[in-house]
Write a protein that holds these residues in place. Sequence first.
Motif, short mmCIF file in Angstrom:
data_model
loop_
_atom_site.label_atom_id
_atom_site.label_comp_id
_atom_site.label_asym_id
_atom_site.label_seq_id
_atom_site.Cartn_x
_atom_site.Cartn_y
_atom_site.Cartn_z
N VAL A 252 54.74 41.36 38.45
CA VAL A 252 55.44 40.10 38.16
C VAL A 252 54.53 38.93 38.52
O VAL A 252 54.34 37.99 37.73
CB VAL A 252 56.76 40.00 38.96
CG1 VAL A 252 57.32 38.58 38.91
CG2 VAL A 252 57.79 40.99 38.43
N LYS A 253 53.94 38.97 39.71
CA LYS A 253 53.09 37.87 40.17
C LYS A 253 51.87 37.71 39.27
O LYS A 253 51.48 36.60 38.91
CB LYS A 253 52.65 38.12 41.62
CG LYS A 253 53.78 37.98 42.62
CD LYS A 253 53.29 38.28 44.03
CE LYS A 253 54.44 38.24 45.02
NZ LYS A 253 54.03 38.62 46.37
N SER A 254 51.29 38.83 38.93
CA SER A 254 50.10 38.81 38.09
C SER A 254 50.43 38.26 36.70
O SER A 254 49.70 37.42 36.15
CB SER A 254 49.55 40.23 38.00
OG SER A 254 48.36 40.25 37.32
N ARG A 255 51.58 38.70 36.17
CA ARG A 255 51.98 38.24 34.84
C ARG A 255 52.30 36.75 34.86
O ARG A 255 52.00 36.03 33.92
CB ARG A 255 53.21 39.06 34.40
CG ARG A 255 53.39 39.11 32.90
CD ARG A 255 54.58 39.95 32.53
NE ARG A 255 54.24 41.36 32.39
CZ ARG A 255 55.11 42.27 32.00
NH1 ARG A 255 56.36 41.94 31.73
NH2 ARG A 255 54.74 43.54 31.88
N ALA B 202 64.87 42.91 36.93
CA ALA B 202 65.29 42.61 35.56
C ALA B 202 64.30 43.13 34.53
O ALA B 202 64.68 43.60 33.46
CB ALA B 202 65.47 41.10 35.40
N LEU B 203 63.02 43.05 34.84
CA LEU B 203 61.99 43.44 33.87
C LEU B 203 61.55 44.89 34.04
O LEU B 203 60.83 45.42 33.19
CB LEU B 203 60.78 42.51 33.99
CG LEU B 203 61.05 41.02 33.71
CD1 LEU B 203 59.85 40.17 34.08
CD2 LEU B 203 61.41 40.80 32.24
N GLY B 204 61.94 45.48 35.14
CA GLY B 204 61.57 46.88 35.36
C GLY B 204 60.10 47.07 35.66
O GLY B 204 59.50 48.07 35.25
N ILE B 205 59.51 46.10 36.35
CA ILE B 205 58.08 46.21 36.70
C ILE B 205 57.92 45.86 38.18
O ILE B 205 58.76 45.17 38.75
CB ILE B 205 57.20 45.25 35.84
CG1 ILE B 205 57.72 43.80 35.97
CG2 ILE B 205 57.20 45.67 34.39
CD1 ILE B 205 56.88 42.78 35.21
N PRO B 206 56.84 46.32 38.83
CA PRO B 206 56.65 46.02 40.25
C PRO B 206 56.46 44.52 40.50
O PRO B 206 56.03 43.80 39.59
CB PRO B 206 55.37 46.78 40.63
CG PRO B 206 55.14 47.75 39.52
CD PRO B 206 55.77 47.18 38.30
N ARG C 63 38.97 37.61 41.94
CA ARG C 63 40.09 37.09 41.15
C ARG C 63 41.43 37.36 41.82
O ARG C 63 42.33 36.52 41.77
CB ARG C 63 40.05 37.73 39.75
CG ARG C 63 41.05 37.11 38.79
CD ARG C 63 41.00 37.79 37.44
NE ARG C 63 41.88 37.14 36.49
CZ ARG C 63 43.18 37.34 36.44
NH1 ARG C 63 43.77 38.14 37.28
NH2 ARG C 63 43.92 36.70 35.54
N ASP C 64 41.56 38.51 42.43
CA ASP C 64 42.83 38.84 43.10
C ASP C 64 43.13 37.85 44.22
O ASP C 64 44.27 37.41 44.40
CB ASP C 64 42.78 40.27 43.68
CG ASP C 64 42.87 41.31 42.58
OD1 ASP C 64 43.26 40.94 41.46
OD2 ASP C 64 42.55 42.48 42.84
N ASP C 65 42.07 37.50 44.99
CA ASP C 65 42.23 36.52 46.06
C ASP C 65 42.69 35.19 45.50
O ASP C 65 43.61 34.54 46.02
CB ASP C 65 40.89 36.30 46.80
CG ASP C 65 40.66 37.39 47.83
OD1 ASP C 65 41.65 38.02 48.23
OD2 ASP C 65 39.49 37.60 48.21
N PHE C 66 42.01 34.78 44.44
CA PHE C 66 42.34 33.49 43.83
C PHE C 66 43.78 33.50 43.31
O PHE C 66 44.53 32.54 43.52
CB PHE C 66 41.36 33.17 42.69
CG PHE C 66 41.71 31.90 41.98
CD1 PHE C 66 41.51 30.66 42.60
CD2 PHE C 66 42.25 31.91 40.70
CE1 PHE C 66 41.84 29.48 41.96
CE2 PHE C 66 42.58 30.73 40.05
CZ PHE C 66 42.38 29.51 40.69
N GLU C 67 44.14 34.60 42.66
CA GLU C 67 45.49 34.72 42.10
C GLU C 67 46.54 34.61 43.21
O GLU C 67 47.53 33.89 43.07
CB GLU C 67 45.60 36.07 41.38
CG GLU C 67 46.83 36.22 40.55
CD GLU C 67 46.82 37.55 39.80
OE1 GLU C 67 45.79 37.88 39.18
OE2 GLU C 67 47.83 38.26 39.85
#
Lengths: 72, 260
Positions: free
Chosen positions: A49-52, A41-45, B3-7
């Motif tokens: 998505v998880k990071s956002r 839907a957002l056109g991103i990997p 940080r990546d691990d924590f995330e």
Amino acid sequence: VVRRETAETVQSALLELGEDDRQVLVLRHWLDRSYAEMSEALGIPETTVKSRLFEARQRLGRTLRHRGVTES
Amino acid sequence: VNRDDFERLAGSVLEGGLDTGERERIERMLSSEPEWRESWEDLRAAREALASARLEEASAGRQSDIMRAIAREGRAIRRPTWIEGIVAAFRARPALANGVVLAIGVAAVVVAIGALTGGFDAGRKFAPSTVATVPVTPEAAAPVTLDVGGAQLEARLIQEGPRAYARLRATGAEAGRVVLEWDQENLKLVALDWGAGDGGSGVEARPGRLEVELSSAHVCDATLQVEGDSPGTIRVTLETPSGHRTGMLSPGRAARSSTR
């Protein structure tokens, strides 16, 4: 009544977030979208998505804690 | 631990998909790093608050604000509709548009030759072996028209793969309240988009149900995710102070029709 007040506070905080944050939170938590669906839907990997989502939750949580809304 | 691990670990905990080893790892991390502990409390507060404050529990006014905000961002959330996709494809690749025009031209010539050499049946024999596809216009989806007093609603449902679009168009002089009801096992609301005006007034959404106020000439598109093979039907009701009318929306596929 308390529940509704909490809902109003959460939604008020949600409206104060940036668009990117609000999109991922609403899609994930209220519209029950999967990571794959959000990615489409957002056109991103999915990784983005998880990071956002992580950052959006963090910002919303910080705002809510400052306002005294904590988990039950 | 970076940080990546924590995330990743925190995300897994919040989504409920963490094994015992990972859970112990994040607990050790939280007890030894105040920075992660603080961040964790933020994440947990957000998740719990969102879980306990569902959209449908907000007041109608707040729901309107939320849905208006989402609608404003709808361009980013919503996938292009089939017609927008076609327009965009033509814009990006003018040769595609020329190809469609050429295909229609060839089909017309074939039919004309057929007609000259023995009528329509003979014309079909001359039809090309390949199938020429042309998009169905939105009008191909059978509309439901409801009329209550001075309020009129034209509603149609278009399915495009995993998405269904319920288009609501107010055609009468008076405003009305439109209620859509569907099986929440089949469909989930993804976005709302207003074609004109300051859409979003009086919006109320909950699983399986959407209510919107539509004034004269207002257009509202509700985008729904199809969960199964078919969206099923959507019950649509137009309510005004004079009374109400109800109809059933069935999907008209936006998939392309074939002509030989």
